[in-house]
Design a protein around this motif. Structure first.
Motif, PDB file in Angstrom:
ATOM      1  N   GLY A 142       0.829  -1.202   0.000  1.00 18.09           N
ATOM      2  CA  GLY A 142       0.000   0.000   0.000  1.00 18.09           C
ATOM      3  C   GLY A 142       0.863   1.251   0.000  1.00 18.09           C
ATOM      4  N   TRP A 143       1.842   1.263  -0.875  1.00 17.25           N
ATOM      5  CA  TRP A 143       2.935   2.238  -0.825  1.00 17.25           C
ATOM      6  C   TRP A 143       3.053   2.930  -2.175  1.00 17.25           C
ATOM      7  CZ3 TRP A 143       8.065   3.569  -2.073  1.00 17.25           C
ATOM      8  CH2 TRP A 143       8.864   4.093  -1.041  1.00 17.25           C
ATOM      9  N   PRO A 144       2.646   4.212  -2.322  1.00 17.85           N
ATOM     10  CA  PRO A 144       2.763   4.903  -3.614  1.00 17.85           C
ATOM     11  C   PRO A 144       4.221   5.033  -4.043  1.00 17.85           C
ATOM     12  CG  PRO A 144       1.308   6.103  -2.111  1.00 17.85           C
ATOM     13  CD  PRO A 144       2.001   5.064  -1.302  1.00 17.85           C
ATOM     14  N   LEU A 145       4.531   4.550  -5.227  1.00 16.91           N
ATOM     15  CA  LEU A 145       5.902   4.622  -5.718  1.00 16.91           C
ATOM     16  C   LEU A 145       6.325   6.049  -6.048  1.00 16.91           C
ATOM     17  CD1 LEU A 145       6.522   1.584  -8.125  1.00 16.91           C
ATOM     18  CD2 LEU A 145       7.838   2.201  -6.098  1.00 16.91           C
ATOM     19  N   ALA A 146       5.483   6.765  -6.771  1.00 17.30           N
ATOM     20  CA  ALA A 146       5.838   8.127  -7.173  1.00 17.30           C
ATOM     21  C   ALA A 146       4.574   8.962  -7.289  1.00 17.30           C
ATOM     22  CB  ALA A 146       6.587   8.110  -8.501  1.00 17.30           C
ATOM     23  N   LEU A 147       4.654  10.199  -6.819  1.00 14.71           N
ATOM     24  CA  LEU A 147       3.523  11.123  -6.842  1.00 14.71           C
ATOM     25  C   LEU A 147       3.963  12.456  -7.442  1.00 14.71           C
ATOM     26  CD1 LEU A 147       2.292  10.461  -3.207  1.00 14.71           C
ATOM     27  CD2 LEU A 147       1.027   9.821  -5.260  1.00 14.71           C
ATOM     28  N   GLN A 148       3.073  13.070  -8.200  1.00 17.30           N
ATOM     29  CA  GLN A 148       3.294  14.427  -8.717  1.00 17.30           C
ATOM     30  C   GLN A 148       4.667  14.554  -9.390  1.00 17.30           C
ATOM     31  OE1 GLN A 148       2.142  17.171  -5.528  1.00 17.30           O
ATOM     32  NE2 GLN A 148       0.501  15.755  -4.971  1.00 17.30           N
ATOM     33  N   ARG A 149       5.589  15.315  -8.797  1.00 18.87           N
ATOM     34  CA  ARG A 149       6.885  15.530  -9.424  1.00 18.87           C
ATOM     35  C   ARG A 149       7.998  14.675  -8.794  1.00 18.87           C
ATOM     36  NH1 ARG A 149       6.803  19.382 -13.059  1.00 18.87           N
ATOM     37  NH2 ARG A 149       9.075  19.606 -13.051  1.00 18.87           N
ATOM     38  N   ASP A 150       7.613  13.626  -8.098  1.00 17.66           N
ATOM     39  CA  ASP A 150       8.605  12.690  -7.577  1.00 17.66           C
ATOM     40  C   ASP A 150       9.408  12.077  -8.720  1.00 17.66           C
ATOM     41  OD1 ASP A 150       7.914  12.974  -4.928  1.00 17.66           O
ATOM     42  OD2 ASP A 150       6.667  11.166  -4.853  1.00 17.66           O
ATOM     43  N   GLN A 151      10.652  11.757  -8.448  1.00 16.90           N
ATOM     44  CA  GLN A 151      11.466  10.958  -9.347  1.00 16.90           C
ATOM     45  C   GLN A 151      11.526   9.533  -8.803  1.00 16.90           C
ATOM     46  OE1 GLN A 151      15.332  12.701  -9.863  1.00 16.90           O
ATOM     47  NE2 GLN A 151      14.525  14.723 -10.386  1.00 16.90           N
ATOM     48  N   LEU A 152      11.774   8.583  -9.682  1.00 18.06           N
ATOM     49  CA  LEU A 152      11.921   7.188  -9.272  1.00 18.06           C
ATOM     50  C   LEU A 152      13.205   6.644  -9.883  1.00 18.06           C
ATOM     51  CD1 LEU A 152      10.852   4.599  -7.923  1.00 18.06           C
ATOM     52  CD2 LEU A 152       9.607   4.118 -10.050  1.00 18.06           C
ATOM     53  N   LEU A 153      14.122   6.214  -9.033  1.00 20.63           N
ATOM     54  CA  LEU A 153      15.396   5.661  -9.492  1.00 20.63           C
ATOM     55  C   LEU A 153      15.427   4.171  -9.158  1.00 20.63           C
ATOM     56  CD1 LEU A 153      18.272   5.930 -10.625  1.00 20.63           C
ATOM     57  CD2 LEU A 153      19.033   6.564  -8.324  1.00 20.63           C
ATOM     58  N   VAL A 154      15.541   3.346 -10.193  1.00 24.74           N
ATOM     59  CA  VAL A 154      15.619   1.895 -10.027  1.00 24.74           C
ATOM     60  C   VAL A 154      17.057   1.470 -10.290  1.00 24.74           C
ATOM     61  CG1 VAL A 154      14.781  -0.332 -10.836  1.00 24.74           C
ATOM     62  CG2 VAL A 154      13.240   1.647 -10.822  1.00 24.74           C
ATOM     63  N   LEU A 155      17.659   0.757  -9.350  1.00 27.84           N
ATOM     64  CA  LEU A 155      19.041   0.343  -9.523  1.00 27.84           C
ATOM     65  C   LEU A 155      19.349  -0.880  -8.678  1.00 27.84           C
ATOM     66  CD1 LEU A 155      21.425   2.652  -7.457  1.00 27.84           C
ATOM     67  CD2 LEU A 155      18.960   2.688  -7.174  1.00 27.84           C
ATOM     68  N   PRO A 156      20.354  -1.660  -9.093  1.00 32.52           N
ATOM     69  CA  PRO A 156      20.824  -2.736  -8.221  1.00 32.52           C
ATOM     70  C   PRO A 156      21.449  -2.117  -6.972  1.00 32.52           C
ATOM     71  CG  PRO A 156      21.665  -2.978 -10.465  1.00 32.52           C
ATOM     72  CD  PRO A 156      21.093  -1.613 -10.362  1.00 32.52           C
ATOM     73  N   ARG A 236      11.713   6.126   0.559  1.00 35.07           N
ATOM     74  CA  ARG A 236      11.134   7.445   0.324  1.00 35.07           C
ATOM     75  C   ARG A 236      11.613   8.375   1.450  1.00 35.07           C
ATOM     76  NH1 ARG A 236       7.177  10.283  -2.065  1.00 35.07           N
ATOM     77  NH2 ARG A 236       6.402   8.565  -3.327  1.00 35.07           N
ATOM     78  N   GLN A 237      12.072   9.576   1.059  1.00 33.24           N
ATOM     79  CA  GLN A 237      12.599  10.524   2.052  1.00 33.24           C
ATOM     80  C   GLN A 237      11.721  11.752   2.240  1.00 33.24           C
ATOM     81  OE1 GLN A 237      17.029  10.823   2.201  1.00 33.24           O
ATOM     82  NE2 GLN A 237      16.939   9.924   0.136  1.00 33.24           N
ATOM     83  N   GLY A 238      10.585  11.773   1.593  1.00 30.35           N
ATOM     84  CA  GLY A 238       9.681  12.908   1.759  1.00 30.35           C
ATOM     85  C   GLY A 238       8.438  12.729   0.921  1.00 30.35           C
ATOM     86  N   TRP A 239       7.460  13.592   1.166  1.00 32.77           N
ATOM     87  CA  TRP A 239       6.184  13.520   0.453  1.00 32.77           C
ATOM     88  C   TRP A 239       5.909  14.866  -0.209  1.00 32.77           C
ATOM     89  CZ3 TRP A 239       3.526   8.965   0.083  1.00 32.77           C
ATOM     90  CH2 TRP A 239       3.901   7.945   0.965  1.00 32.77           C
ATOM     91  N   PRO A 240       5.161  14.886  -1.310  1.00 36.19           N
ATOM     92  CA  PRO A 240       4.777  16.168  -1.937  1.00 36.19           C
ATOM     93  C   PRO A 240       3.999  17.048  -0.967  1.00 36.19           C
ATOM     94  CG  PRO A 240       4.303  14.292  -3.389  1.00 36.19           C
ATOM     95  CD  PRO A 240       4.653  13.724  -2.061  1.00 36.19           C
ATOM     96  N   GLU A 241       4.026  18.340  -1.209  1.00 36.86           N
ATOM     97  CA  GLU A 241       3.326  19.269  -0.317  1.00 36.86           C
ATOM     98  C   GLU A 241       1.821  19.086  -0.395  1.00 36.86           C
ATOM     99  OE1 GLU A 241       4.509  23.253  -1.137  1.00 36.86           O
ATOM    100  OE2 GLU A 241       6.608  22.935  -0.591  1.00 36.86           O
ATOM    101  N   VAL A 242       1.306  18.772  -1.593  1.00 35.63           N
ATOM    102  CA  VAL A 242      -0.133  18.634  -1.787  1.00 35.63           C
ATOM    103  C   VAL A 242      -0.531  17.167  -1.668  1.00 35.63           C
ATOM    104  CG1 VAL A 242      -2.088  19.034  -3.312  1.00 35.63           C
ATOM    105  CG2 VAL A 242      -0.162  20.630  -3.294  1.00 35.63           C
TER     106      VAL A 242
END
Length: 244
Positions: A142-156, A236-242
């Motif tokens: 139940g964990w949103p991967l990316a919201l609004q202007r979040d970036q998503l970095l996938v790496l080993p 995740r180190q933070g959430w969008p303001e909205v």
């Protein structure tokens, strides 16, 4: 007469119900089902996931992909697998090559695809994407991967703590969510690093997603012991303001 072809099929991380309709249809329409194994006597995870649709009349072709770091051994495996697949298509078989997860994300299928494209350019090829372990883990938690202007970095997962700490610090500056694959034994030092950075409660640990013994829980609840190869971490180190 319909021309035979080769279809790379992503079967998802483990749960057969996560196969797409396209994946199921391709398997049903095939005459030969190929799949990777790490040892000759193995059944293979991808074949196990899709076993419901691999009926008795279909030919099976296990392809050996040794779990080793030796480059010549790996290249030979890709070459031999590609030659067998291309040869089967040339003989008139409708071939599917099953791949755990997605066919384009850290997949053995990708090396076979590149070899066939370079050496058998006339072999008809199709790719069917599959659900990734990352997506399945986020959904299970139940964990949103990316919201609004979040970036998503996938790496080993990096091999040393200094490299990972640098990646974590850079991610904090630009709303970048991290998806760390192939966690395994690295978890023994990754967990202390997350604790040091105050990120244990903001991270989601997952292992063996889609399998009967899957685990999905906050990283703070997971001890710093060696984990299976098929384990990952979402940070995740933070959430969008909205937000709602």
């Amino acid at each position: 007469m319909t021309k035979s072809s080769l279809t790379f099929v992503g079967v998802g991380p483990g749960d057969p119900s996560l196969l797409t309709l396209s994946a199921v249809e391709a398997i049903k329409n095939s005459t030969l089902v190929a799949y990777p194994v790490s040892r000759k006597e193995d059944v293979g995870i991808a074949a196990t996931i899709a076993s419901k649709w691999i009926t008795a009349e279909k030919r099976r072709l296990p392809l050996l992909f040794p779990m080793v770091s030796d480059v010549p051994t790996r290249k030979l495996a890709w070459k031999q697998a590609s030659e067998k697949l291309a040869s089967s298509v040339a003989e008139g078989e409708e071939v599917v090559f099953l791949c755990q997860g997605d066919v384009s994300l850290f997949a053995s299928a990708s090396y076979v695809l590149l070899y066939i494209q370079n050496n058998y350019p006339h072999c008809p090829i199709r790719l069917i994407p599959g659900v990734t372990a990352i997506s399945a883990a986020a959904a299970a938690g139940g964990w949103p991967l990316a919201l609004q202007r979040d970036q998503l970095l996938v790496l080993p997962t990096p091999d040393d703590s200094k490299n990972l700490e640098r990646i974590i610090d850079e991610a904090a500056c630009c709303n970048r969510v991290l998806a760390l694959m192939k966690l395994g034994s690295r978890w023994t030092w990754v967990r202390p690093l997350l604790e040091k950075k105050g990120l244990l409660k903001e991270s989601l640990f997952a292992q063996k997603i889609g399998l009967s013994d899957q685990q999905v829980l906050k990283a703070s609840k997971v001890s710093a012991t060696t984990k299976p190869y098929f384990s990952l971490l979402l940070v995740r180190q933070g959430w969008p303001e909205v937000l709602p």
